[in-house]
Write a protein that holds these residues in place. Structure first.
Motif, PDB file in Angstrom:
ATOM      1  N   ARG A  51      -6.377  75.279  51.691  1.00  0.00           N
ATOM      2  CA  ARG A  51      -6.212  76.223  50.568  1.00  0.00           C
ATOM      3  C   ARG A  51      -7.404  77.150  50.465  1.00  0.00           C
ATOM      4  O   ARG A  51      -8.550  76.719  50.681  1.00  0.00           O
ATOM      5  CB  ARG A  51      -6.105  75.445  49.256  1.00  0.00           C
ATOM      6  N   GLU A  75      -2.348  76.856  54.076  1.00  0.00           N
ATOM      7  CA  GLU A  75      -1.260  76.269  53.281  1.00  0.00           C
ATOM      8  C   GLU A  75      -0.365  77.354  52.678  1.00  0.00           C
ATOM      9  O   GLU A  75       0.848  77.178  52.578  1.00  0.00           O
ATOM     10  CB  GLU A  75      -1.840  75.382  52.171  1.00  0.00           C
ATOM     11  N   ASN A  76      -0.956  78.457  52.279  1.00  0.00           N
ATOM     12  CA  ASN A  76      -0.171  79.526  51.653  1.00  0.00           C
ATOM     13  C   ASN A  76      -0.490  80.947  52.125  1.00  0.00           C
ATOM     14  O   ASN A  76       0.379  81.809  52.087  1.00  0.00           O
ATOM     15  CB  ASN A  76      -0.350  79.477  50.124  1.00  0.00           C
ATOM     16  N   HIS A 112       1.361  79.739  59.803  1.00  0.00           N
ATOM     17  CA  HIS A 112       2.450  79.258  58.955  1.00  0.00           C
ATOM     18  C   HIS A 112       2.643  80.264  57.832  1.00  0.00           C
ATOM     19  O   HIS A 112       1.746  80.419  57.051  1.00  0.00           O
ATOM     20  CB  HIS A 112       2.052  77.884  58.392  1.00  0.00           C
ATOM     21  N   GLN A 119       8.676  81.753  48.900  1.00  0.00           N
ATOM     22  CA  GLN A 119       7.456  82.542  48.814  1.00  0.00           C
ATOM     23  C   GLN A 119       7.617  83.924  49.460  1.00  0.00           C
ATOM     24  O   GLN A 119       6.787  84.374  50.250  1.00  0.00           O
ATOM     25  CB  GLN A 119       6.261  81.746  49.358  1.00  0.00           C
ATOM     26  N   ASN A 160      11.078  78.413  59.588  1.00  0.00           N
ATOM     27  CA  ASN A 160      10.843  77.219  58.785  1.00  0.00           C
ATOM     28  C   ASN A 160      12.083  76.874  57.968  1.00  0.00           C
ATOM     29  O   ASN A 160      12.655  77.740  57.294  1.00  0.00           O
ATOM     30  CB  ASN A 160       9.675  77.521  57.828  1.00  0.00           C
ATOM     31  N   GLU A 161      12.509  75.634  58.061  1.00  0.00           N
ATOM     32  CA  GLU A 161      13.563  75.104  57.167  1.00  0.00           C
ATOM     33  C   GLU A 161      14.859  75.915  57.195  1.00  0.00           C
ATOM     34  O   GLU A 161      15.462  76.175  56.142  1.00  0.00           O
ATOM     35  CB  GLU A 161      13.017  75.004  55.734  1.00  0.00           C
ATOM     36  N   ASN A 202      10.158  74.655  62.617  1.00  0.00           N
ATOM     37  CA  ASN A 202       9.565  73.632  61.749  1.00  0.00           C
ATOM     38  C   ASN A 202      10.530  73.251  60.622  1.00  0.00           C
ATOM     39  O   ASN A 202      11.166  74.121  60.018  1.00  0.00           O
ATOM     40  CB  ASN A 202       8.278  74.244  61.143  1.00  0.00           C
ATOM     41  N   GLN A 236       7.845  68.007  59.709  1.00  0.00           N
ATOM     42  CA  GLN A 236       6.940  68.124  58.560  1.00  0.00           C
ATOM     43  C   GLN A 236       6.395  66.773  58.101  1.00  0.00           C
ATOM     44  O   GLN A 236       5.222  66.637  57.795  1.00  0.00           O
ATOM     45  CB  GLN A 236       7.658  68.828  57.397  1.00  0.00           C
ATOM     46  N   HIS A 238       6.992  64.909  55.225  1.00  0.00           N
ATOM     47  CA  HIS A 238       6.671  64.645  53.816  1.00  0.00           C
ATOM     48  C   HIS A 238       7.409  63.366  53.446  1.00  0.00           C
ATOM     49  O   HIS A 238       8.616  63.386  53.209  1.00  0.00           O
ATOM     50  CB  HIS A 238       7.146  65.793  52.920  1.00  0.00           C
ATOM     51  N   GLU A 268       3.114  68.504  58.534  1.00  0.00           N
ATOM     52  CA  GLU A 268       2.798  68.567  57.097  1.00  0.00           C
ATOM     53  C   GLU A 268       2.777  67.178  56.469  1.00  0.00           C
ATOM     54  O   GLU A 268       3.248  66.987  55.351  1.00  0.00           O
ATOM     55  CB  GLU A 268       3.832  69.446  56.367  1.00  0.00           C
TER      56      GLU A 268
HETATM   57  C1  XIL Z   1       3.946  74.478  49.706  1.00  0.00           C
HETATM   58  C2  XIL Z   1       2.480  74.590  49.293  1.00  0.00           C
HETATM   59  O1  XIL Z   1       1.835  73.382  49.615  1.00  0.00           O
HETATM   60  C3  XIL Z   1       2.360  74.885  47.823  1.00  0.00           C
HETATM   61  O2  XIL Z   1       1.003  75.122  47.471  1.00  0.00           O
HETATM   62  C4  XIL Z   1       3.224  76.094  47.467  1.00  0.00           C
HETATM   63  O3  XIL Z   1       3.195  76.288  46.073  1.00  0.00           O
HETATM   64  C5  XIL Z   1       4.647  75.896  47.930  1.00  0.00           C
HETATM   65  O4  XIL Z   1       4.662  75.621  49.326  1.00  0.00           O
HETATM   66  N1  XIL Z   1       7.232  72.940  53.318  1.00  0.00           N
HETATM   67  C6  XIL Z   1       6.479  73.958  53.841  1.00  0.00           C
HETATM   68  C7  XIL Z   1       5.235  74.396  53.146  1.00  0.00           C
HETATM   69  O5  XIL Z   1       6.769  74.423  54.943  1.00  0.00           O
HETATM   70  O6  XIL Z   1       4.981  75.756  53.318  1.00  0.00           O
HETATM   71  C8  XIL Z   1       5.288  74.068  51.680  1.00  0.00           C
HETATM   72  O7  XIL Z   1       4.015  74.357  51.115  1.00  0.00           O
HETATM   73  C9  XIL Z   1       5.664  72.625  51.466  1.00  0.00           C
HETATM   74  C10 XIL Z   1       7.009  72.321  52.034  1.00  0.00           C
END
Ligand code: XIL
Length: 356
Positions: A51, A75-76, A112, A119, A160-161, A202, A236, A238, A268
């Motif tokens: 960040r 990250e952003n 990224h 976003q 992405n996604e 991704n 990713q 998560h 991620e």
């Molecule tokens: C997230 C960030 O971590 C946050 O700070 C932002 O508000 C939203 O996006 N998948 C992705 C990332 O590919 O870009 C995302 O990151 C989390 C989910």
């Protein structure tokens, strides 16, 4: 009176002198290698999302980052919205600072992200776009951004996604305006703008086997058949204490992607503990095991070249905001102290290859 010295990893102690009961113990300078040193010996990159604000304002953030990791993902700051305040302007300032930090600290970068449904700037979301207009906006964006960082990005998350959880293409602004070809177009443009960058698809939820990972597999297989320049798939990762794909399934998925000639990166990773059972301590141990297992899968797969977490300190994780609940999903706590998950990764990386 006895003095008990617990076997702690050395670098948890500060170098210097500790005096207890007239006995002075000299604590040696840190000799334990960092994650990045150990990972380099294993031939993989280990990294984290970064960040811009703490990077600027918190010395501990910078220090831990530079010490422990050899690859970072903004990250952003490389997303469409921050880069494109207006249709005609690009603001690279924050992203440039991150790239400079990486270069000063001899780190690689994962770019990224070029094409995503989140976003996006308001001006783009609100505009009624013809197909040609959408193509021209996306093409210009990719040429300009990838071109700006040409030669400095090891791997780009190009798309992405794009896959929905049911295995069909997600109904995004790009699918609606351009059609499914937006995916191959994006890869081709990115390749033209930086032929040396590795280009990744991704996504989340496609780590193990199942409908979504099968759909992603078919997507990248089709792209390869069409000679689209794609080098890898980002998983990713998560995950959480209650829902983590089985290591064997992930290994399986990595293997079939390697048979297509593709790399994989864990892109991620974080491990939520809010839905687990037991005391905090027990949850952190369970969390450490999950981090360890996932790194182990990556180490064992010949095509898994990077293990990247979505942040490293619980002080700056997206999870509490995203889930609206407190959590501690990363490997350092809020005070930059290593958690059990950190030690689990260090220990695994220290093991000789044979016993993994
Ligand atoms: C997230 C960030 O971590 C946050 O700070 C932002 O508000 C939203 O996006 N998948 C992705 C990332 O590919 O870009 C995302 O990151 C989390 C989910």
């Amino acid at each position: 009176m006895g003095l008990i010295i617990q076997a702690q990893p050395f670098f948890a102690l500060n170098p210097g002198n500790v005096t207890a009961n007239q006995i002075t113990i000299k604590i040696a300078q840190t000799t334990t290698p960092s994650l990045r040193t150990l990972a380099a010996e294993r031939g993989i990159k280990i990294g984290t999302a970064v960040r811009d604000l703490p990077l600027k304002n918190e010395p501990n953030y910078q220090k831990t980052l530079a010490e422990q990791f050899n690859i970072i993902t903004p990250e952003n700051v490389m997303k469409f919205e921050p880069l494109r305040p207006t249709p005609d302007s690009y603001n690279f300032e924050k992203a440039d600072e991150m790239v400079a930090f990486a270069s000063r600290n001899k780190m690689n970068l994962r770019g990224h992200v070029l094409v995503w449904h989140n976003q996006l700037p308001k001006w783009l979301k609100e505009k009624k776009l013809s197909r040609d207009e959408a193509i021209s906006i996306l093409r210009d964006h990719i040429y300009k951004v990838v071109g700006h960082y040409r030669g400095q990005i090891m791997a780009w998350d190009v798309v992405n996604e794009a896959m929905a959880d049911d295995g069909r293409l997600r109904n995004t602004i790009w699918l609606q305006t351009i059609g499914p070809e937006y995916i191959e177009m994006a890869f081709r443009w990115a390749h033209e703008a930086d032929p040396d960058a590795k280009l990744f698809y991704n996504d989340y939820g496609g780590e193990g086997r199942g409908r979504k990972s099968d759909a992603i597999y078919r997507l990248v297989e089709q792209l390869l058949l069409k000679k689209v320049p794609i080098d890898g798939v980002g998983l990713q990762m998560h995950v959480g204490l209650n829902y983590t794909p089985r290591p064997q399934e992930i290994a399986n998925n990595m293997l079939r992607l390697s048979e297509l000639g593709l790399e994989v990166h864990i892109t991620e990773m974080d491990v939520k503990i809010q839905d687990g059972y037991g005391t905090r301590k027990e949850r952190l141990v369970a969390q450490a095991n999950i981090y360890r297992q996932m790194l182990q899968v990556c180490l064992k797969a010949s095509n898994c070249k990077a293990f990247v977490m979505w942040g490293f300190t619980d002080a700056h994780s997206w999870i509490p905001q995203f889930t609206n609940r407190p959590d501690a999903a990363l490997i350092f706590d809020e005070n930059y102290q290593p958690k059990p998950a950190f030690y689990a990764l260090v220990e695994l990386l220290r093991q000789p290859v044979e016993v993994r």
